[in-house]
Structure formats: structure tokens, C-alpha cells
Design an enzyme around this catalytic site. Structure first.
Site, PDB file in Angstrom:
ATOM      1  N   HIS A  29       0.838  -1.209   0.000  1.00 31.07           N
ATOM      2  CA  HIS A  29       0.000   0.000   0.000  1.00 31.07           C
ATOM      3  C   HIS A  29       0.874   1.260   0.000  1.00 31.07           C
ATOM      4  O   HIS A  29       0.579   2.234  -0.686  1.00 31.07           O
ATOM      5  CB  HIS A  29      -0.874   0.037   1.250  1.00 31.07           C
ATOM      6  CG  HIS A  29      -1.893  -1.066   1.337  1.00 31.07           C
ATOM      7  ND1 HIS A  29      -1.830  -2.048   2.280  1.00 31.07           N
ATOM      8  CD2 HIS A  29      -3.000  -1.323   0.606  1.00 31.07           C
ATOM      9  CE1 HIS A  29      -2.864  -2.867   2.149  1.00 31.07           C
ATOM     10  NE2 HIS A  29      -3.590  -2.461   1.125  1.00 31.07           N
ATOM     11  N   ARG A  84      -4.383 -10.036   3.764  1.00 31.34           N
ATOM     12  CA  ARG A  84      -4.892 -11.358   4.165  1.00 31.34           C
ATOM     13  C   ARG A  84      -3.768 -12.343   4.475  1.00 31.34           C
ATOM     14  O   ARG A  84      -4.050 -13.424   4.995  1.00 31.34           O
ATOM     15  CB  ARG A  84      -5.820 -11.918   3.088  1.00 31.34           C
ATOM     16  CG  ARG A  84      -7.144 -11.147   3.018  1.00 31.34           C
ATOM     17  CD  ARG A  84      -8.125 -11.748   2.036  1.00 31.34           C
ATOM     18  NE  ARG A  84      -9.457 -11.199   2.162  1.00 31.34           N
ATOM     19  CZ  ARG A  84      -9.994 -10.287   1.342  1.00 31.34           C
ATOM     20  NH1 ARG A  84      -9.286  -9.808   0.329  1.00 31.34           N
ATOM     21  NH2 ARG A  84     -11.222  -9.852   1.533  1.00 31.34           N
ATOM     22  N   GLY A 101      -2.989  -1.154  -7.334  1.00 30.26           N
ATOM     23  CA  GLY A 101      -1.900  -2.109  -7.433  1.00 30.26           C
ATOM     24  C   GLY A 101      -2.118  -3.139  -8.541  1.00 30.26           C
ATOM     25  O   GLY A 101      -3.236  -3.621  -8.744  1.00 30.26           O
ATOM     26  N   GLU A 102      -1.029  -3.499  -9.205  1.00 32.36           N
ATOM     27  CA  GLU A 102      -1.098  -4.547 -10.235  1.00 32.36           C
ATOM     28  C   GLU A 102      -1.327  -5.920  -9.611  1.00 32.36           C
ATOM     29  O   GLU A 102      -1.651  -6.864 -10.311  1.00 32.36           O
ATOM     30  CB  GLU A 102       0.192  -4.545 -11.055  1.00 32.36           C
ATOM     31  CG  GLU A 102       0.325  -3.301 -11.910  1.00 32.36           C
ATOM     32  CD  GLU A 102       1.587  -3.296 -12.752  1.00 32.36           C
ATOM     33  OE1 GLU A 102       2.422  -4.203 -12.582  1.00 32.36           O
ATOM     34  OE2 GLU A 102       1.720  -2.359 -13.565  1.00 32.36           O
TER      35      GLU A 102
HETATM   36  P1  AMP Z   1      -6.674  -3.479  -0.464  1.00 32.76           P
HETATM   37  O1  AMP Z   1      -6.483  -2.671   0.778  1.00 32.76           O
HETATM   38  O2  AMP Z   1      -6.183  -4.873  -0.350  1.00 32.76           O
HETATM   39  O3  AMP Z   1      -8.046  -3.342  -1.035  1.00 32.76           O
HETATM   40  O4  AMP Z   1      -5.710  -2.839  -1.546  1.00 32.76           O
HETATM   41  C1  AMP Z   1      -5.688  -1.450  -1.772  1.00 32.76           C
HETATM   42  C2  AMP Z   1      -4.788  -1.176  -2.941  1.00 32.76           C
HETATM   43  O5  AMP Z   1      -3.484  -1.669  -2.661  1.00 32.76           O
HETATM   44  C3  AMP Z   1      -5.241  -1.874  -4.231  1.00 32.76           C
HETATM   45  O6  AMP Z   1      -5.029  -0.996  -5.323  1.00 32.76           O
HETATM   46  C4  AMP Z   1      -4.335  -3.061  -4.291  1.00 32.76           C
HETATM   47  O7  AMP Z   1      -4.136  -3.539  -5.607  1.00 32.76           O
HETATM   48  C5  AMP Z   1      -3.051  -2.490  -3.723  1.00 32.76           C
HETATM   49  N1  AMP Z   1      -2.174  -3.541  -3.236  1.00 32.76           N
HETATM   50  C6  AMP Z   1      -2.484  -4.536  -2.363  1.00 32.76           C
HETATM   51  N2  AMP Z   1      -1.435  -5.358  -2.197  1.00 32.76           N
HETATM   52  C7  AMP Z   1      -0.432  -4.883  -2.990  1.00 32.76           C
HETATM   53  C8  AMP Z   1       0.906  -5.287  -3.276  1.00 32.76           C
HETATM   54  N3  AMP Z   1       1.443  -6.379  -2.714  1.00 32.76           N
HETATM   55  N4  AMP Z   1       1.633  -4.549  -4.143  1.00 32.76           N
HETATM   56  C9  AMP Z   1       1.111  -3.444  -4.730  1.00 32.76           C
HETATM   57  N5  AMP Z   1      -0.149  -3.006  -4.502  1.00 32.76           N
HETATM   58  C10 AMP Z   1      -0.907  -3.709  -3.652  1.00 32.76           C
END
Ligand code: AMP
Length: 291
Positions: A43, A193, A153-154
Site C-alpha cells: 500500500h 490477508r 496495485g497490479e
Molecule cells: P486493499 O487494501 O487490499 O483493497 O488494496 C488497496 C490497494 O493496494 C489496491 O489498489 C491493491 O491492488 C493495492 N495492493 C495490495 N497489495 C499490494 C501489493 N502487494 N503490491 C502493490 N499493490 C498492492
């Protein structure tokens, strides 16, 4: 020197802060980084990416109930706003928007946002309604913040593709940027997770990246993509995953199945391990390139 990061909880406060910035410096680009909190280095890399395209960055923390299906981990999803806020400030974020569910979905809320096609495959085929929840909340956040760029994020490649489609289709003026997947030293993609994994499962988890990379290489070297996918599923089960939702080689933009890999092909995988559902994806090596 940046001013201290402020936290706001209402859309009015968010809009007032953005208006003040725009008044102060009409040329300063504003970036948006939507998250569900429980932050990790992945993040924070998005915040860094946003700061390379914008002078001011807003992060949002909202565990969006509409993107969780029945039986998923909405109630137990990790939440630690104080820790998240400290990490964001340290990363150079200027404003945190952390609304309550009732602020985002007030009584009477009735509008859905649905991207057809791209959401029918991969995770969309295994998590009913998930992407409808994502597009619903992201369209709202983009409208609320009116940022110049927003970074995703990709790691969640399909989500990025769906959001790009949505912003084009709905003429949302914010430019959508993708940022590379951040990984642990053994290759496991960082994820909120991952904390569901115990020590033994954590060892197993690293195989997702390894197995997908090997299957991608074999398809790029001429193996039949369907056979490469099937071998990867077997390898993941053999490595200790409880269930594999999918391993699929698809076009990175259209997400259509690929029979002959080309420079846009990617391999996508999702597998379950204890309470965690892990996903990963990567580009196939260019056809003909030696591994
Ligand atoms: P989340 O909080 O999991 O919904 O993710 C929020 C943002 O962080 C989304 O754009 C995800 O794709 C990005 N994200 C989550 N994990 C990663 C990672 N390991 N590398 C890059 N971006 C990430």
C-alpha cells in the site's frame, strides 16, 4: 516540509480540504490511493507512486461491505486505523479519508455500477458481486475526491482493468495508474490477508508465485497454455493449498483466454489456504525469450 496529515470522515470535509488545496495552488496535482486499511509496504508503495505523479496525496481507508460476498471475511477483516494513519503519514500522505459505512451508503442508497464482461471471469467467476462492489465504491471515491490521478496495485490486475474500463465508460476524468506488485523476499505478494496464515501455511503460500511463474515460462516456451494451467493447479495442490479457484493465462487488457501467448499475456491464479484466499498474477516472459 509537509504539514501534518489530517484525517477526515465526511465527504463534505474531504471536498473542503480538496477545494482549499486547489485554491492555494491550482497547479498542484492531487493523487488518490484507495485502500481497505490493514496496510503493508505494498500500500505504501502506492502512496510513493502517487507522490511521483502528484504533489498532494489522499489515502482512503474503507472496508467496503458491498465487495464482500456472503461467508467472506467482512466481519473479521483486520482493522487498525491508528497504525495505518501513522504509516501513511510517514509515507508522505497528506490527507486520510476514513468514512463510516453510513457516510458512504446512507439510508436509501440504491445505485449500482457494473462493468460487464471483464468482471465475468477470473475472480469475478468465483466471488459473486465482488467487482460490482468495487466499482460502486471506487466510482464514489473518485467522484468524492476529484483527484487528478488515482493509483491501484497490479497485484489486483483484474480490478485495475475493471476500474480503467469504468473510468473510460463513465467519463471520470481521474487518470488511473497501476503500480507494481510488492513482494516478500520469498516472492509472496504482500496482502492484508497474509496475516491469516500460520507459520506452516506461510511457507506453502510462497508457492503461488513460484508455480505461476514456472507455468508462465513453460507456456511462453511453447507448452499448450491449457496444459500449463492444469499442471500449475496440480502443483499448487501438491504444495499444500486447500483449493485452487483458477490458474489461467489471459490477455492482460481484454482478459480473454489466450491460445498463443504474446507480449500482453499474463498468468493469473487464486488459491485457498486455511482462511486466506490468495491471488497473484504476472506477465508471461516474451515468447521466444529464454528463461
Ligand atoms: P486493499 O487494501 O487490499 O483493497 O488494496 C488497496 C490497494 O493496494 C489496491 O489498489 C491493491 O491492488 C493495492 N495492493 C495490495 N497489495 C499490494 C501489493 N502487494 N503490491 C502493490 N499493490 C498492492
Amino acid at each position: 516540509m509537509k504539514a501534518a496529515m489530517k484525517t477526515v470522515r465526511t465527504i463534505d470535509e474531504l471536498r473542503a480540504a480538496v477545494r482549499a488545496w486547489r485554491r492555494e495552488d491550482p497547479d498542484a496535482a492531487i493523487g488518490l490511493v484507495p485502500t481497505m486499511g490493514a496496510l503493508h509496504e505494498g500500500h505504501l508503495s502506492l502512496v510513493g507512486h502517487a507522490l511521483s505523479h502528484a504533489r498532494l496525496v489522499i489515502a482512503t481507508i474503507f472496508v467496503n461491505p458491498t465487495q464482500f460476498g456472503p461467508g467472506e471475511d467482512l466481519a473479521s477483516y483486520p482493522r487498525d486505523e491508528a497504525r495505518d494513519a501513522a504509516m501513511l503519514e510517514e509515507a508522505g500522505c497528506d490527507l486520510l479519508f476514513a468514512p463510516a459505512p453510513g457516510e458512504v451508503y446512507p439510508p436509501g442508497f440504491a445505485t449500482e455500477v457494473r462493468v460487464r464482461g471483464l468482471t465475468d471471469v477470473l475472480c469475478g467467476a468465483h466471488r459473486q458481486g465482488h467487482f460490482d462492489g468495487v466499482t460502486q465504491v471506487v466510482s464514489k471515491l473518485l467522484n468524492q475526491a476529484q483527484a487528478d490521478v488515482a493509483v491501484f496495485g497490479e497485484k489486483d490486475w483484474q480490478q485495475l482493468a475493471v476500474i480503467r474500463r469504468m473510468t473510460r465508460d463513465l467519463d471520470i476524468p481521474t487518470r488511473i495508474l497501476g503500480a507494481p506488485t510488492q513482494r516478500e523476499p520469498d516472492g509472496l505478494a504482500m496482502s492484508s490477508r497474509n496475516r491469516y496464515l500460520d507459520a506452516e501455511q506461510r511457507q506453502v503460500a510462497a508457492n503461488l508465485n513460484r508455480v505461476l511463474a514456472a507455468a508462465g515460462e513453460s507456456a511462453a516456451a511453447g507448452a499448450d497454455p491449457r496444459e500449463a494451467e492444469a499442471s500449475a493447479v496440480s502443483a499448487l495442490i501438491a504444495a499444500g493449498f486447500d483449493r485452487v479457484d483458477y490458474v489461467e493465462i489471459r490477455d492482460g487488457e481484454t482478459l480473454e483466454q489466450v491460445s498463443v501467448p504474446d507480449g500482453r499475456s499474463r498468468i493469473f491464479g487464486a488459491a485457498r489456504l486455511g482462511r486466506a484466499r490468495l491471488i497473484d498474477n504476472m506477465a508471461l516472459p516474451r515468447p521466444g525469450a529464454t528463461a
